[in-house]
Design a protein around this motif. Sequence first.
Motif, PDB file in Angstrom:
ATOM      1  N   HIS A  22       1.076  -1.217   0.065  1.00  0.00           N
ATOM      2  CA  HIS A  22      -0.092  -0.098   0.108  1.00  0.00           C
ATOM      3  C   HIS A  22       0.915   1.210   0.001  1.00  0.00           C
ATOM      4  O   HIS A  22       1.660   1.496   0.952  1.00  0.00           O
ATOM      5  CB  HIS A  22      -0.815   0.016   1.319  1.00  0.00           C
ATOM      6  N   THR A  39       1.830   5.381  -1.484  1.00  0.00           N
ATOM      7  CA  THR A  39       1.452   6.749  -2.370  1.00  0.00           C
ATOM      8  C   THR A  39       2.348   6.818  -3.430  1.00  0.00           C
ATOM      9  O   THR A  39       3.592   6.968  -3.300  1.00  0.00           O
ATOM     10  CB  THR A  39       1.416   7.824  -1.221  1.00  0.00           C
ATOM     11  N   TYR A  80       7.769   6.825  -5.365  1.00  0.00           N
ATOM     12  CA  TYR A  80       6.806   6.237  -4.522  1.00  0.00           C
ATOM     13  C   TYR A  80       7.273   6.780  -3.145  1.00  0.00           C
ATOM     14  O   TYR A  80       8.360   6.704  -2.719  1.00  0.00           O
ATOM     15  CB  TYR A  80       7.173   4.489  -4.642  1.00  0.00           C
ATOM     16  N   ALA A  86      -1.691  10.105  -5.698  1.00  0.00           N
ATOM     17  CA  ALA A  86      -2.875   9.142  -5.493  1.00  0.00           C
ATOM     18  C   ALA A  86      -2.195   7.771  -4.431  1.00  0.00           C
ATOM     19  O   ALA A  86      -1.034   7.570  -4.415  1.00  0.00           O
ATOM     20  CB  ALA A  86      -3.346   8.582  -6.454  1.00  0.00           C
ATOM     21  N   THR A  87      -3.250   7.401  -3.552  1.00  0.00           N
ATOM     22  CA  THR A  87      -2.789   6.244  -2.952  1.00  0.00           C
ATOM     23  C   THR A  87      -3.485   5.048  -2.887  1.00  0.00           C
ATOM     24  O   THR A  87      -4.787   5.041  -3.296  1.00  0.00           O
ATOM     25  CB  THR A  87      -2.765   6.858  -1.485  1.00  0.00           C
ATOM     26  N   GLY A  88      -3.012   4.020  -2.877  1.00  0.00           N
ATOM     27  CA  GLY A  88      -3.652   2.486  -2.906  1.00  0.00           C
ATOM     28  C   GLY A  88      -2.773   1.273  -3.011  1.00  0.00           C
ATOM     29  O   GLY A  88      -1.404   1.472  -2.970  1.00  0.00           O
ATOM     30  N   VAL A 107      -0.550  -1.588  -4.730  1.00  0.00           N
ATOM     31  CA  VAL A 107       0.062  -2.104  -6.094  1.00  0.00           C
ATOM     32  C   VAL A 107       0.909  -3.291  -5.635  1.00  0.00           C
ATOM     33  O   VAL A 107       1.101  -3.795  -4.681  1.00  0.00           O
ATOM     34  CB  VAL A 107       0.820  -0.909  -6.412  1.00  0.00           C
ATOM     35  N   GLU A 157      -3.846   0.360 -10.412  1.00  0.00           N
ATOM     36  CA  GLU A 157      -4.583   1.353 -10.771  1.00  0.00           C
ATOM     37  C   GLU A 157      -4.002   2.746 -10.272  1.00  0.00           C
ATOM     38  O   GLU A 157      -4.201   3.836 -10.687  1.00  0.00           O
ATOM     39  CB  GLU A 157      -6.184   1.413 -10.464  1.00  0.00           C
ATOM     40  N   THR A 158      -3.383   2.531  -9.122  1.00  0.00           N
ATOM     41  CA  THR A 158      -2.838   3.851  -8.098  1.00  0.00           C
ATOM     42  C   THR A 158      -2.144   4.656  -8.938  1.00  0.00           C
ATOM     43  O   THR A 158      -2.159   5.882  -9.085  1.00  0.00           O
ATOM     44  CB  THR A 158      -2.283   3.436  -7.018  1.00  0.00           C
ATOM     45  N   ILE A 216      -3.894   6.608 -11.767  1.00  0.00           N
ATOM     46  CA  ILE A 216      -4.484   7.694 -11.129  1.00  0.00           C
ATOM     47  C   ILE A 216      -3.823   8.861 -10.925  1.00  0.00           C
ATOM     48  O   ILE A 216      -4.144  10.149 -11.143  1.00  0.00           O
ATOM     49  CB  ILE A 216      -5.526   7.228  -9.964  1.00  0.00           C
ATOM     50  N   ALA A 217      -2.860   8.536 -10.236  1.00  0.00           N
ATOM     51  CA  ALA A 217      -1.798   9.857  -9.889  1.00  0.00           C
ATOM     52  C   ALA A 217      -1.336  10.547 -11.016  1.00  0.00           C
ATOM     53  O   ALA A 217      -1.420  11.838 -11.110  1.00  0.00           O
ATOM     54  CB  ALA A 217      -0.489   9.137  -9.214  1.00  0.00           C
ATOM     55  N   THR A 221      -5.683   9.694  -0.385  1.00  0.00           N
ATOM     56  CA  THR A 221      -4.377  10.578   0.123  1.00  0.00           C
ATOM     57  C   THR A 221      -5.072  11.494   0.885  1.00  0.00           C
ATOM     58  O   THR A 221      -4.454  11.786   2.104  1.00  0.00           O
ATOM     59  CB  THR A 221      -3.805  11.115  -1.027  1.00  0.00           C
TER      60      THR A 221
END
Length: 244
Positions: free
Chosen positions: A36, A38, A92, A133-135, A137, A156-157, A160-161, A179
């Motif tokens: 997880h 950002t 990252y 974005a945060t998620g 990966v 996807e993160t 999105i960022a 985030t």
Amino acid sequence: EIVTPDISSVPEPSVVGERPASTQSPSAPREAERRHITVMFCDLVGSTALSQTLDPEDLRDLMRSYQNAARQVIERYEGHIAQYLGDGIMVYFGWPRAHGDEARRSVLSGLEIIEAVGLLEAPAKLAVRVGIATGVVVIGDTGEGDAAEPKTAVGETPNIAARLQGLARPNAVVIGPVTKTLAREAFDYEDLGSQVLKGISEPVHAWKVVGIRAEEAEHHREAGQNALLQALARRVFQMGCSRR
């Protein structure tokens, strides 16, 4: 208008002709793993126009100055530069080392990069756009496990960022909902509403970071003072050792 490429098809770093040193860090895990993190995308505004007005060597020097200014900020917040993507940087926070406050670190980093790049000497004042974005990966080696290849976060993160960065105006930081939740009350925001992002199946709510709240600013100032004192102490120690 600069269009941020989908990271699944981005080229190898090309501006400076070097990979970021952090991609070759021995501390970075070699095996792919689920994390997880950002992800921050930072992009220099107007680089195409600069290429039309500057000599190639001058442009290269300017790009180096931009990348070095951003790198110094990113390293201060212990982010990991994954790749230089043309005039952009993919970073990252939370890999290879997690701190527990990656969202906050990434936003502070983005705000400070804007300030640092704006102070660089250039034919015109430089500006950047930042998307965060945060998620979850999966991150690890690419290129058949070649350690020389950059570590890529799959999921996807990162996309999105990259798309949030495309929404940002010059000298703005735009973040996604996870985030913002993790950054909590450290910042003030402008609600940009639900955004339809290219390649993303569901709309994403976005916010522009408009400032640091007083409590966070005080904490940030104290942390900066502590870091300065530590740096001075290290310098005094090094000078003492050199005289022995």
